[in-house]
Design a protein around this motif. Structure first.
Motif, mmCIF file in Angstrom:
data_model
loop_
_atom_site.group_PDB
_atom_site.id
_atom_site.type_symbol
_atom_site.label_atom_id
_atom_site.label_comp_id
_atom_site.label_asym_id
_atom_site.label_seq_id
_atom_site.Cartn_x
_atom_site.Cartn_y
_atom_site.Cartn_z
ATOM 1 N N THR A 113 0.845 -1.113 -0.021
ATOM 2 C CA THR A 113 -0.021 -0.572 0.120
ATOM 3 C C THR A 113 1.328 1.430 -0.424
ATOM 4 O O THR A 113 2.387 1.261 0.678
ATOM 5 C CB THR A 113 -1.154 -0.196 1.104
ATOM 6 O OG1 THR A 113 -1.729 1.510 1.064
ATOM 7 C CG2 THR A 113 -0.230 -0.155 2.566
ATOM 8 N N GLN A 114 0.843 1.788 -0.775
ATOM 9 C CA GLN A 114 1.332 3.516 -0.613
ATOM 10 C C GLN A 114 0.916 4.649 0.103
ATOM 11 O O GLN A 114 -0.034 5.052 0.024
ATOM 12 C CB GLN A 114 0.981 4.261 -2.166
ATOM 13 C CG GLN A 114 1.738 5.820 -2.866
ATOM 14 C CD GLN A 114 3.312 5.103 -3.045
ATOM 15 O OE1 GLN A 114 3.902 3.911 -3.801
ATOM 16 N NE2 GLN A 114 4.095 5.672 -2.107
ATOM 17 N N VAL A 115 2.233 4.792 0.363
ATOM 18 C CA VAL A 115 1.905 6.187 1.289
ATOM 19 C C VAL A 115 2.823 7.109 0.887
ATOM 20 O O VAL A 115 4.401 7.151 0.872
ATOM 21 C CB VAL A 115 2.441 5.221 2.584
ATOM 22 C CG1 VAL A 115 2.996 6.508 4.125
ATOM 23 C CG2 VAL A 115 2.250 4.290 3.749
ATOM 24 N N THR A 116 2.570 8.463 1.253
ATOM 25 C CA THR A 116 2.802 9.635 1.015
ATOM 26 C C THR A 116 2.977 10.639 1.303
ATOM 27 O O THR A 116 1.605 10.558 2.084
ATOM 28 C CB THR A 116 2.868 10.072 -0.645
ATOM 29 O OG1 THR A 116 2.750 8.693 -1.746
ATOM 30 C CG2 THR A 116 3.544 11.064 -1.264
ATOM 31 N N VAL A 117 4.392 10.935 1.708
ATOM 32 C CA VAL A 117 4.745 12.625 3.022
ATOM 33 C C VAL A 117 4.814 13.014 2.338
ATOM 34 O O VAL A 117 5.581 13.370 2.310
ATOM 35 C CB VAL A 117 5.107 11.564 3.916
ATOM 36 C CG1 VAL A 117 4.977 13.141 5.178
ATOM 37 C CG2 VAL A 117 4.332 10.073 4.480
#
Length: 119
Positions: A113-117
């Motif tokens: 699952t992609q996490v973008t901060v």
């Protein structure tokens, strides 16, 4: 057949929080260790946090004090609470579990699952 399905990723601003979940399903007798790994573009996959069936946890130095791993053995689910997120936490997060079926014990991976901060 065993499947791991992650959820909870997304886009968040620096300093924000996200909670990832990973549910295991299939012909499961028991689950040993469970963990979260991440892979950023151009980098190798790295361990973020892991937890034993008894609840003992360990963390990568880069996330200590900010991330918390937990699990619900009755639901075959592992969680990753991520606080004070930083841009360098941006990555695809993968769930991993050591699962005992009726025939063997093997390690399984979720699809990520992609996490973008980012601001």
């Amino acid at each position: 057949q065993v499947q791991l399905v992650e959820s909870g990723g997304g886009l968040v601003q620096p300093g924000g929080s996200l909670r990832l979940s990973c549910a295991a399903s299939g012909s499961i007798v028991s689950i040993n260790g469970m963990g979260w790994y991440r892979q950023a573009p151009g980098k190798e996959r790295e361990l973020v946090a892991a937890i034993t069936s008894g609840g003992m946890a360990n963390y990568a130095d880069s996330v200590k004090g900010r991330f918390l791993i937990s699990r619900d053995n009755a639901k075959n689910t592992v969680y990753l609470q991520m606080n004070s997120l930083k841009p360098e936490d941006t990555a695809v997060y993968y769930c991993n579990a050591g699962v005992q079926t009726y025939f063997r014990t093997n390690y399984y991976w979720g699809h990520g699952t992609q996490v973008t901060v980012s601001s």
